[in-house]
Design a protein around this motif. Structure first.
Motif, PDB file in Angstrom:
ATOM      1  N   PHE A  57       0.818  -1.211   0.000  1.00  0.00           N
ATOM      2  CA  PHE A  57       0.000   0.000   0.000  1.00  0.00           C
ATOM      3  C   PHE A  57       0.857   1.267   0.000  1.00  0.00           C
ATOM      4  O   PHE A  57       0.320   2.366   0.175  1.00  0.00           O
ATOM      5  CB  PHE A  57      -0.906   0.017   1.231  1.00  0.00           C
ATOM      6  CG  PHE A  57      -1.914  -1.095   1.254  1.00  0.00           C
ATOM      7  CD1 PHE A  57      -2.961  -1.123   0.359  1.00  0.00           C
ATOM      8  CD2 PHE A  57      -1.791  -2.136   2.166  1.00  0.00           C
ATOM      9  CE1 PHE A  57      -3.886  -2.145   0.370  1.00  0.00           C
ATOM     10  CE2 PHE A  57      -2.714  -3.166   2.195  1.00  0.00           C
ATOM     11  CZ  PHE A  57      -3.765  -3.183   1.288  1.00  0.00           C
ATOM     12  N   THR A 213      -8.436   1.317   2.677  1.00  0.00           N
ATOM     13  CA  THR A 213      -8.528   1.426   1.224  1.00  0.00           C
ATOM     14  C   THR A 213      -9.835   0.838   0.707  1.00  0.00           C
ATOM     15  O   THR A 213     -10.499   1.425  -0.154  1.00  0.00           O
ATOM     16  CB  THR A 213      -7.335   0.716   0.567  1.00  0.00           C
ATOM     17  OG1 THR A 213      -6.119   1.303   1.042  1.00  0.00           O
ATOM     18  CG2 THR A 213      -7.399   0.834  -0.947  1.00  0.00           C
ATOM     19  N   ARG A 332       1.382   6.299  -0.016  1.00  0.00           N
ATOM     20  CA  ARG A 332       0.268   5.482  -0.495  1.00  0.00           C
ATOM     21  C   ARG A 332      -0.837   6.299  -1.155  1.00  0.00           C
ATOM     22  O   ARG A 332      -1.659   5.748  -1.884  1.00  0.00           O
ATOM     23  CB  ARG A 332      -0.327   4.661   0.654  1.00  0.00           C
ATOM     24  CG  ARG A 332      -1.053   5.461   1.726  1.00  0.00           C
ATOM     25  CD  ARG A 332      -1.521   4.581   2.871  1.00  0.00           C
ATOM     26  NE  ARG A 332      -2.376   5.298   3.803  1.00  0.00           N
ATOM     27  CZ  ARG A 332      -1.934   6.022   4.815  1.00  0.00           C
ATOM     28  NH1 ARG A 332      -0.626   6.132   5.024  1.00  0.00           N
ATOM     29  NH2 ARG A 332      -2.780   6.638   5.628  1.00  0.00           N
TER      30      ARG A 332
END
Length: 352
Positions: A57, A213, A332
């Motif tokens: 990530f 996410t 990220r």
């Protein structure tokens, strides 16, 4: 004077992500990096620093981290990754080029470099990020304190503080990480205005960033809800919560006063203090925009909405904390903001 299409100021994660997105949009960026390599402040961070997000990530667009995708990369791995990323970019990256000022010039900008160099750019991306200007709060008695005072940006390892009495100010990830490792070498206190808030690093079978996410909290404006008190918690796999519970380091409310080599704590007790480490965050490092009317507010913060300057359509920002989401100033998340900015600048140049 040299003429360029896009000048990107800053050549580490924000600037590299911006350059990648600009190239994908058909533009030709020139990246100006003040330091000697395209890694920004990363080489100067403390020795034990590791990312709080797994490698899978934490990559910039187009180039994944090598190795185990579930590991937490070390500082030196990040430096190596960024320099390798820069080498692969089809962009002109110039190190040792510190920007002194950006000035309006007709429909574009003049970029003045320290040492007297100048160039013109049709558009400018301010990508010097959120970590160039360490924040030193006005703590009571700080100016009269005789001990060592340094920001977390200048901290390297606990060895320099062996057998000393040390206080770390702050309640974020870096503050807790630094205080916990200092406790192995010194008698150490973590001074905070409120109790430290923790979040579990791992939730059923996955790192927290997987869920951030998947739910969109990490990447969309929804994540701004975490900006309000109690704010972002410290990510922990259990070790830091256990360390504070064991008093290594101990956690105390913010001190009342510093004077000479003494600290007076909230409960009125006074003792000798050898060193104070300020893990108190950073402020945007954008002094080169001071002469560009309307680019900054009176406190020196950028005036922007979703990375766009309302005063100068050809000026954009990438890598600001909370620019659009929780992850806007991180490895990220910066790539997503960079893509939006590049598309907007390409459209602006098409209209010009």
């Amino acid at each position: 004077m040299e003429h360029v299409e896009v000048a990107v100021i800053g050549g580490w994660q924000s600037g590299l992500a911006a350059a990648h997105a600009l190239v994908r949009s058909g533009l030709k960026p020139l990246v100006l990096e003040a330091s000697s390599q395209a890694a920004g402040s990363w080489p100067r961070y403390y020795d034990s620093l590791t990312l709080f997000s797994p490698a899978r990530f934490s990559a910039l667009p187009g180039v994944p981290f090598g190795g185990d995708p579930d590991r937490y990369p070390h500082r030196d791995e990040v430096v190596a990754y960024l320099t390798a990323y820069a080498d692969r970019l089809q962009a002109d990256i110039r190190t040792g080029q510190r920007v002194a000022a950006v000035l309006a010039d007709g429909g574009g900008f003049t970029v003045e470099l320290e040492g007297g160099g100048r160039l013109s750019a049709r558009v400018v991306v301010a990508a010097s990020g959120s970590f160039g200007r360490p924040h030193h709060p006005d703590l009571p008695g700080l100016k009269t304190f005789d001990g060592q005072v340094l920001h977390a940006a200048d901290y390297r390892s606990p060895a320099a503080f062996a057998d000393q009495r040390v206080a770390v100010v702050g309640a974020g990830n870096s503050a807790v990480q630094i205080a916990a490792e200092l406790a192995r070498e010194s008698r150490n206190t973590l001074a905070t205005r409120a109790p430290v808030k923790f979040a579990r690093q791992h939730l059923p079978g996955r790192d927290l960033h997987f869920w951030l996410t998947r739910t969109g909290v990490d990447t969309a404006p929804l994540g701004r809800l975490l900006r309000t008190p109690p704010g972002q918690p410290v990510l922990d796999d259990g070790r830091y919560r256990a360390a504070l519970a064991a008093g290594s380091p101990d956690r105390r409310p913010m001190f009342q006063h510093l004077n000479g080599n003494k600290v007076t704590w909230a409960d009125g007790t006074t003792e000798r203090l050898d060193a104070l480490i300020l893990a108190t965050g950073y402020r945007p490092d954008l002094p080169y925009l001071a002469g560009l009317g309307g680019a900054l507010d009176t406190s020196g913060r950028p005036r922007q909405r979703d990375g766009a300057s309302p005063a100068h359509p050809g000026l954009a920002f990438v890598g600001l904390e909370w620019q659009r989401s929780l992850s806007s100033n991180s490895l990220r998340g910066v790539g997503r903001d960079a893509e939006r900015t590049a598309r907007r600048l390409a459209a602006h140049l098409d209209r010009a």
